[in-house]
Design a protein around this motif. Sequence first.
Motif, mmCIF file in Angstrom:
data_model
loop_
_atom_site.group_PDB
_atom_site.id
_atom_site.type_symbol
_atom_site.label_atom_id
_atom_site.label_comp_id
_atom_site.label_asym_id
_atom_site.label_seq_id
_atom_site.Cartn_x
_atom_site.Cartn_y
_atom_site.Cartn_z
ATOM 1 N N ASP A 80 -7.594 2.408 8.568
ATOM 2 C CA ASP A 80 -8.020 2.679 9.927
ATOM 3 C C ASP A 80 -8.209 1.880 10.841
ATOM 4 O O ASP A 80 -8.288 1.744 11.488
ATOM 5 N N LEU A 81 -8.026 0.797 9.785
ATOM 6 C CA LEU A 81 -7.669 -0.590 11.340
ATOM 7 C C LEU A 81 -6.538 -0.814 11.072
ATOM 8 O O LEU A 81 -5.720 -1.733 12.111
ATOM 9 N N CYS A 82 -5.587 -0.735 10.015
ATOM 10 C CA CYS A 82 -4.215 -0.440 10.123
ATOM 11 C C CYS A 82 -2.975 -0.549 12.051
ATOM 12 O O CYS A 82 -3.694 0.861 12.670
ATOM 13 N N LYS A 83 -1.995 -0.804 11.834
ATOM 14 C CA LYS A 83 -1.139 -0.349 12.890
ATOM 15 C C LYS A 83 -1.208 1.473 12.512
ATOM 16 O O LYS A 83 -0.715 1.259 11.832
ATOM 17 N N THR A 84 -1.366 1.967 13.981
ATOM 18 C CA THR A 84 -0.751 3.400 13.372
ATOM 19 C C THR A 84 0.673 3.535 13.937
ATOM 20 O O THR A 84 0.399 4.706 13.266
ATOM 21 N N PHE A 85 1.443 2.888 14.676
ATOM 22 C CA PHE A 85 2.746 3.252 14.534
ATOM 23 C C PHE A 85 3.322 3.470 13.231
ATOM 24 O O PHE A 85 3.549 2.412 12.810
ATOM 25 N N ASN A 86 4.013 4.357 12.926
ATOM 26 C CA ASN A 86 5.566 4.490 11.858
ATOM 27 C C ASN A 86 4.095 4.000 10.656
ATOM 28 O O ASN A 86 4.557 3.554 9.526
ATOM 29 N N LEU A 87 3.216 5.087 10.697
ATOM 30 C CA LEU A 87 2.434 4.316 9.125
ATOM 31 C C LEU A 87 1.958 5.245 8.328
ATOM 32 O O LEU A 87 2.286 6.267 8.767
ATOM 33 N N SER A 88 3.276 4.876 7.517
ATOM 34 C CA SER A 88 3.342 6.034 6.299
ATOM 35 C C SER A 88 3.676 5.116 4.733
ATOM 36 O O SER A 88 3.455 3.790 4.034
ATOM 37 N N PHE A 89 2.485 5.798 4.312
ATOM 38 C CA PHE A 89 2.392 5.041 2.419
ATOM 39 C C PHE A 89 2.368 6.111 1.850
ATOM 40 O O PHE A 89 2.070 7.140 2.007
ATOM 41 N N THR A 90 2.747 5.981 -0.023
ATOM 42 C CA THR A 90 2.419 6.704 -1.268
ATOM 43 C C THR A 90 1.956 5.830 -2.094
ATOM 44 O O THR A 90 1.444 5.022 -1.881
ATOM 45 N N PHE A 91 1.151 7.695 -2.758
ATOM 46 C CA PHE A 91 -0.068 5.922 -3.818
ATOM 47 C C PHE A 91 0.482 6.926 -5.377
ATOM 48 O O PHE A 91 -0.381 8.397 -4.938
ATOM 49 N N ASP A 92 0.519 5.621 -5.962
ATOM 50 C CA ASP A 92 0.687 7.126 -7.302
ATOM 51 C C ASP A 92 0.164 6.116 -8.310
ATOM 52 O O ASP A 92 0.272 4.817 -8.365
ATOM 53 N N ASN A 93 -1.067 6.664 -8.737
ATOM 54 C CA ASN A 93 -2.028 6.308 -10.128
ATOM 55 C C ASN A 93 -3.043 4.640 -9.577
ATOM 56 O O ASN A 93 -3.180 4.190 -9.935
ATOM 57 N N CYS A 94 -3.254 4.768 -8.217
ATOM 58 C CA CYS A 94 -3.985 4.627 -7.553
ATOM 59 C C CYS A 94 -5.978 4.413 -7.186
ATOM 60 O O CYS A 94 -5.961 5.533 -7.704
ATOM 61 N N THR A 95 -6.359 3.619 -7.580
ATOM 62 C CA THR A 95 -7.925 3.343 -7.484
ATOM 63 C C THR A 95 -7.917 2.978 -5.961
ATOM 64 O O THR A 95 -7.812 1.967 -5.643
ATOM 65 N N LEU A 96 -8.520 3.864 -4.757
ATOM 66 C CA LEU A 96 -8.982 4.027 -3.870
ATOM 67 C C LEU A 96 -10.703 4.563 -3.321
ATOM 68 O O LEU A 96 -10.330 3.791 -2.149
ATOM 69 N N ASP A 97 -11.121 4.105 -4.593
ATOM 70 C CA ASP A 97 -12.571 4.449 -4.405
ATOM 71 C C ASP A 97 -12.848 3.386 -3.102
ATOM 72 O O ASP A 97 -12.548 2.294 -2.465
ATOM 73 N N HIS A 98 -14.285 3.998 -2.334
ATOM 74 C CA HIS A 98 -15.073 3.046 -1.100
ATOM 75 C C HIS A 98 -14.149 2.665 0.319
ATOM 76 O O HIS A 98 -13.982 2.127 1.135
ATOM 77 N N SER A 99 -12.526 3.529 -0.557
ATOM 78 C CA SER A 99 -11.622 3.090 1.192
ATOM 79 C C SER A 99 -12.195 4.072 2.612
ATOM 80 O O SER A 99 -12.421 5.227 2.304
ATOM 81 N N SER A 100 -11.178 4.068 3.455
ATOM 82 C CA SER A 100 -11.157 4.254 4.952
ATOM 83 C C SER A 100 -10.072 5.032 5.162
ATOM 84 O O SER A 100 -9.224 3.668 5.736
#
Length: 188
Positions: A80-100
């Motif tokens: 949520d602190l990243c730059k929002t312009f063109n923000l895009s990603f994919t997540f495959d088999n990741c551990t994102l626990d406690h992220s926002s």
Amino acid sequence: MESITDKDFSKTSFREHPLARGEYENCTFSDCDFSDCDLMHFRFIDCRFITCNLSLIKTNDTSFQQASFKGCKMLGVRFDLCKTFNLSFTFDNCTLDHSSFYRLNIKKTVFRDCGLKSVDFTACDLSGSSFARCNFADAMIDRANLEKADFRDAINYRIDPEVNKMKKARFSTDGLPGLLAKYDILIE
């Protein structure tokens, strides 16, 4: 600010040898340790992160455009602190626990086989996103746009249909308890 293109980084600890602040385009990071690193004001465009540890990275004004993460450990990341312009990603088999992902517009994002325990999706636009085989234990999904999102293979979510936009969202019948949890009813 450096500009690095088409470079592969492998088995590097950026905790010990910090990555040069700059713009990285079409780069691959494999088995790298970014944990606790300051990535503020970095730009990652069309970059791939494979089996990296990005836990607790600092992301103020970090730009991720078409970034892909595969097999990564990403505990406590403040997207949520990243730059929002063109923000895009994919997540495959990741551990994102406690992220926002608080208040982010990340339509059509793919989360596949991810741990999303205690992740904050409050006020997030996840319309058209997919969550194949993701674990939402204790995740917060409140006032989110989930229209056309696919939760059919997801588990442990608790979503209140009265406070989230859910038109045409897809769920399996096994997921009904997660949609009715606030009513404290038994489904057998």
